[in-house]
Design a protein around this motif. Structure first.
Motif, PDB file in Angstrom:
ATOM      1  N   ALA B 185       0.658  -1.181   0.183  1.00  0.00           N
ATOM      2  CA  ALA B 185      -0.089   0.195  -0.011  1.00  0.00           C
ATOM      3  C   ALA B 185       0.814   1.349   0.036  1.00  0.00           C
ATOM      4  O   ALA B 185       2.099   1.388   0.886  1.00  0.00           O
ATOM      5  CB  ALA B 185      -0.980   0.069   1.073  1.00  0.00           C
ATOM      6  N   PHE B 186       0.535   2.255  -0.888  1.00  0.00           N
ATOM      7  CA  PHE B 186       1.126   3.586  -0.814  1.00  0.00           C
ATOM      8  C   PHE B 186       0.021   4.590  -0.073  1.00  0.00           C
ATOM      9  O   PHE B 186      -1.004   4.535  -0.350  1.00  0.00           O
ATOM     10  CB  PHE B 186       1.580   3.977  -2.202  1.00  0.00           C
ATOM     11  N   ILE B 187       0.810   5.426   0.790  1.00  0.00           N
ATOM     12  CA  ILE B 187      -0.255   6.314   1.472  1.00  0.00           C
ATOM     13  C   ILE B 187       0.426   7.696   0.870  1.00  0.00           C
ATOM     14  O   ILE B 187       1.553   8.065   1.354  1.00  0.00           O
ATOM     15  CB  ILE B 187      -0.267   6.251   2.897  1.00  0.00           C
ATOM     16  N   ILE B 226      -1.058  -3.973  -5.702  1.00  0.00           N
ATOM     17  CA  ILE B 226      -0.871  -2.500  -5.335  1.00  0.00           C
ATOM     18  C   ILE B 226      -2.050  -1.525  -5.013  1.00  0.00           C
ATOM     19  O   ILE B 226      -2.916  -1.635  -5.888  1.00  0.00           O
ATOM     20  CB  ILE B 226       0.036  -1.569  -6.202  1.00  0.00           C
ATOM     21  N   LYS B 227      -2.120  -0.886  -3.615  1.00  0.00           N
ATOM     22  CA  LYS B 227      -3.298  -0.094  -3.452  1.00  0.00           C
ATOM     23  C   LYS B 227      -2.466   1.472  -2.943  1.00  0.00           C
ATOM     24  O   LYS B 227      -1.836   1.282  -2.254  1.00  0.00           O
ATOM     25  CB  LYS B 227      -3.947  -0.529  -2.232  1.00  0.00           C
ATOM     26  N   VAL B 228      -3.016   2.330  -3.706  1.00  0.00           N
ATOM     27  CA  VAL B 228      -2.704   3.720  -3.530  1.00  0.00           C
ATOM     28  C   VAL B 228      -3.777   4.575  -2.614  1.00  0.00           C
ATOM     29  O   VAL B 228      -4.752   4.573  -3.214  1.00  0.00           O
ATOM     30  CB  VAL B 228      -2.042   4.293  -4.727  1.00  0.00           C
ATOM     31  N   GLU B 287      -5.968  -5.184   4.586  1.00  0.00           N
ATOM     32  CA  GLU B 287      -4.736  -5.888   5.127  1.00  0.00           C
ATOM     33  C   GLU B 287      -3.826  -5.821   4.107  1.00  0.00           C
ATOM     34  O   GLU B 287      -4.067  -6.428   2.642  1.00  0.00           O
ATOM     35  CB  GLU B 287      -5.252  -7.178   5.627  1.00  0.00           C
ATOM     36  N   VAL B 288      -2.505  -5.443   4.341  1.00  0.00           N
ATOM     37  CA  VAL B 288      -1.342  -5.334   3.196  1.00  0.00           C
ATOM     38  C   VAL B 288      -0.217  -6.012   4.100  1.00  0.00           C
ATOM     39  O   VAL B 288       0.105  -6.056   5.299  1.00  0.00           O
ATOM     40  CB  VAL B 288      -1.223  -4.075   2.777  1.00  0.00           C
ATOM     41  N   ASP B 289       0.895  -6.441   3.175  1.00  0.00           N
ATOM     42  CA  ASP B 289       2.063  -6.919   3.645  1.00  0.00           C
ATOM     43  C   ASP B 289       3.133  -5.698   3.991  1.00  0.00           C
ATOM     44  O   ASP B 289       3.877  -5.800   4.919  1.00  0.00           O
ATOM     45  CB  ASP B 289       2.660  -7.750   2.740  1.00  0.00           C
TER      46      ASP B 289
END
Lengths: 203, 619
Positions: B185-187, B226-228, B287-289
């Motif tokens: 995930a990118f924040i 990938i989640k942004v 939930e991400v790694d």
């Protein structure tokens, strides 16, 4: 009665009230300001310009200096931080010392900040011109000091901006000193893998 | 980078700092401290023999602490100059019992434990400030758990992990188990666009950096999800939208909303992101790694030093302020000084390179003329009035005045060194210093003209050219409205505002007088603004003794970037003006009537009369 300046010359002040299109004239009654200017001591010519900084506006200033033999010029327009260099050059072009110019800031310090109060803004504009004329009457010609320029540049910081500036100036033939705080140049860019939009390596 | 190292016209002083700048446009003398490197830059070939024997390990700054280096090291493989550096604080030193191993193995004898800092003076005509920026440290943002959760990293750490020259040779792994993550995930906007912690502005580069990172991951590992998480994706530059769309095509999922909290699963060390999806509505848990915080940038903490040395100004965000936001975007207000890159504002490589070219062109434009005219705003001593007291010598921030107080010879101004603040003229007790183009007579004429009629309705404000007057200009540009009762008189520095100007204004019936100048750190004339403060403090006492309310003299520091503050101050002084009664003004006029009396004949006048008499007698 017309006064004499320090050089013993009779004071002849020209006032140029700039409308700046709608920027000043939209709030300040420029005609009233111009009319008021005529009543001020030693003012011998008053003009109302649409854009004093434009080519025709500057030409009008130049012609008026010649025609009316002006030895002080007041330009009531925008901030001197914007156009003082412009109008100093105009004066110089008319063989008048650039330091015999005074500006009244009718835009940034008046029309743009008192938009809802046109009457009060016009009163203020009149005061600003009056103060400028008062100052102009005691302005003296100045000679600027001409100093040589060392043909070398200092660049502080060796990141991508410093590197590029240094190379451009060095390629142009100047000596350049590039000072970098860290043991190597490259800055943050050097730590980046690929860079957008080309997606190629940074170094 | 390598071009810089080998260019015959470039002298590279790495590991060095600018410590002093004297002079003015075209003629700066810069003192640079070359820090002791303990390794001879010219001789070192970066062979690496010393590294092999050095027993000390330390975190590698270049690798964001994700790897170690030795006490003697090369910052990174492509470093320029290509030479090692020894961190003397970590080194065990030249004690044969303790160590000294690197010295033994160095064939070229380029290690010197007794190396010392060295100072060099360099004469230059122009200066380009390219000091860059710093990356935001997100530790203070508790909600993201950076440093608490090992699998939450910053975008800079990600750069090193994905870099084939980095500690993992480009293998993207989680820090906890060194395994490839399945979901990343990118924040976005971490430390940017925030009114609370971090910075209020957009850091410009982080959106596109994340888009790039998504493409890098997908190129290397198409299987990683990938989640942004974002507020807005700002892909405004040339080719940017294409890249953004390509990252979506490759499978990156963009979710509008910034997680309010991250929780770590203590067993899997996975991360749960709780986020309000502001497009679809509702609160979700992802939930991400691994989480990458797309951190913003801010002005360098050491900007103060350069700011003072070159008398620069900074905008409210801390970056250096240009002379004009549109027309002089790479010029500093100080003539002969230019900006490029992130020192001026956050920007990407293309913009930095563009601006660097512009700054070089501006510097070139000055230098190619070979000479420059300096504004004729300097002080001059009137020798007949000077009593050689030496006060002006102390006042001058530029050491431009000299005076032999013992011999009682009049002070002398070195015009080339005078920058024209006018503080000397205001402090001279004998009126023996004239400030060209800002003479007493000129300023008094403005005061008198302004207060001739309806003085009770007006506030007189003195504003310095560089900060407060420009702050007023900015209020105008931004259309911040304020009452039309103030009239500004511009001086180059607030230090020019003589006590007698203030008293004259009150004697002429001014209800309120405002002095406004630069904040101490911003003063264009090094520290001339200190004299403003001292003078005003004395004036407050003097006014009080004369029965005049000291509040009627206001002192405010307004920077060129503080248009909003300028308007606020103008409103405040107008409120104060309304509280000043006509009786009070009349009382003040009477109390200060003496100020308006013509000055008594001084030495100069006396001398002139004598000369005239002599001339008449001769005739």
């Amino acid at each position: 009665m017309a006064k004499l300046d320090a050089e013993g010359e009779q004071l002849r002040v020209g006032v140029f009230v700039c409308q700046c299109g709608h920027n000043i004239a939209g709030t300040v009654d420029c005609e009233a300001v111009a009319k008021f200017s005529e009543t001020l001591d030693d003012v011998v010519a008053v003009f109302n310009n649409k854009y004093t900084c434009s080519e025709p506006g500057q030409l009008e200033v130049k012609n008026a200096i010649d025609e009316h033999n002006l030895n002080r010029v007041v330009i009531a327009s925008c901030s001197p931080r914007m156009h003082e260099p412009t109008f100093r050059a105009t004066l110089a072009g008319a063989d008048l010392n650039p330091y015999l110019l005074e500006m009244a800031n009718l835009r940034e310090h008046c029309s743009w900040v008192h938009m809802g109060e046109p009457e009060m803004a016009t009163d203020k504009a009149k005061d600003l011109v009056k103060m400028a004329v008062a100052r102009a009457r005691s302005l003296e010609a100045q000679d600027e000091m001409i100093v040589p320029i060392t043909q070398k540049a200092l660049i502080i910081g060796g990141g991508i901006a410093g590197i590029q500036s240094a190379l451009d100036l060095a390629d142009a033939g100047y000596k350049v000193c590039l000072v970098e705080k860290e043991p190597s140049i490259g800055g943050i860019m050097a730590a980046i893998d690929k860079t957008y939009p080309t997606m190629d390596c940074s170094i | 980078m390598a071009d810089v190292g080998r260019h015959p016209n470039i002298e590279l002083l790495a590991y060095s700092e600018v410590e002093n700048v004297a002079g003015y446009v075209g003629n700066f003398t810069v003192t640079v401290r070359k820090k002791a490197r303990y390794v001879d830059v010219k001789e070192c070939t970066a062979c690496g023999d010393c590294i092999d024997v050095c027993p000390v390990t330390a975190p590698d700054e270049f690798e964001e602490g994700l790897a170690t280096r030795k006490a003697i090291y090369q910052p990174f493989p492509q470093a320029v100059p290509s030479a090692f550096v020894l961190n003397i604080d970590e080194c065990l030193g030249n004690n044969p019992i303790a160590c000294g191993k690197c010295l033994e193995v160095c064939d070229k004898d380029c290690i010197d434990y007794d190396d010392k800092d060295e100072h060099v003076d360099i004469d230059v005509g122009t200066v380009i400030v390219t000091t860059g920026m710093e990356v935001y440290d997100p530790t203070e943002l508790d909600e993201f758990g950076y440093t608490r959760y090992e699998n939450v990293i910053t975008s800079m750490e990600f750069e090193r992990l994905i870099n084939s020259g980095g500690p993992t040779e480009g293998h993207l792994i989680r820090l906890t188990d060194h395994k490839q993550p399945k979901t990343v995930a990118f924040i976005q906007c971490v430390g940017s666009r925030s009114e609370n912690k971090g910075n209020p502005y957009c850091s410009n580069i982080c959106c596109m950096n994340t888009v790039k990172d998504c493409l890098l991951i997908k190129d290397h590992y198409p299987e990683i999800d990938i989640k942004v998480f974002y507020i807005d994706i700002r892909a405004f530059g040339k080719g940017f939208e294409d890249l953004f769309q390509r990252s979506k095509e490759k499978g990156a999922i963009y979710i509008r909303g910034i997680p309010g909290e991250i929780e770590e699963d203590p067993e899997t060390r996975n991360l749960k992101l709780y986020v309000e999806n502001t497009t679809a509505g509702g609160t979700d848990c992802h939930e991400v790694d691994m989480v990458v915080l797309s951190v913003g940038v801010h002005a360098r903490a050491d900007s103060d030093a350069i700011q003072k040395l070159l008398t620069l100004q900074r905008s409210q965000d801390g970056f250096f302020l240009e002379a004009h936001p549109k027309l002089k975007p790479v010029d500093a207000a100080t003539q002969g000084v230019f900006f490029a890159g992130c020192a001026e504002s956050p920007k990407d490589i293309k913009d930095s390179v563009t601006q660097a070219g512009a700054a070089a062109a501006r510097a070139n434009r000055l230098m190619m003329q070979g000479k420059v005219s300096v504004e004729a705003i300097t002080s001059t001593i009137i020798p007949d009035l000077c009593k050689a007291c030496g006060i002006c010598v102390k006042v001058c921030p530029y050491n431009a005045i000299s005076c032999d107080t013992k011999a009682k010879t009049p002070a002398v101004v070195v015009e080339a060194a005078c920058s024209g603040c006018g503080a000397c003229s205001a402090e001279c007790p004998f009126g023996a210093i004239t400030m060209k183009h800002f003479t007493d007579r000129q300023i008094e004429a403005q005061i008198d003209a302004m207060l001739e009629y309806n003085s009770q309705d007006k506030v007189l404000a003195f504003a310095c050219n560089w900060c407060s007057y420009s702050g007023g200009d900015l209020a105008g540009t931004n259309r911040f409205q304020y009452p039309p009762n103030t009239r500004l008189i511009r001086t180059m520095c607030s230090g020019r505002v003589d006590k007698k100007f203030v008293l004259r204004a009150f004697a002429r019936g001014a209800p309120i007088v405002l002095l406004s100048g630069c904040h101490f750190a911003d003063c264009h004339y090094i520290n001339a603004v200190h004299w403003t403060q001292r003078r005003v403090e004395k004036l407050w006492d003097e006014l009080e003794k004369k029965g005049i309310r000291p509040e009627r003299l206001q002192l405010e520091w307004i920077s060129a970037a503080e248009g909003q503050k300028f308007a606020t101050v103008m409103r405040a002084v107008e409120d104060l003006r309304q509280k000043v009664t006509p009786e009070e003004i009349e009382h003040t006029k009477k109390a200060l009537a003496g100020v308006l009396e013509p000055p008594k004949p001084k030495a100069a006048a006396k001398k002139a009369t004598e000369e005239e008499a002599a001339a008449q007698a001769a005739a």
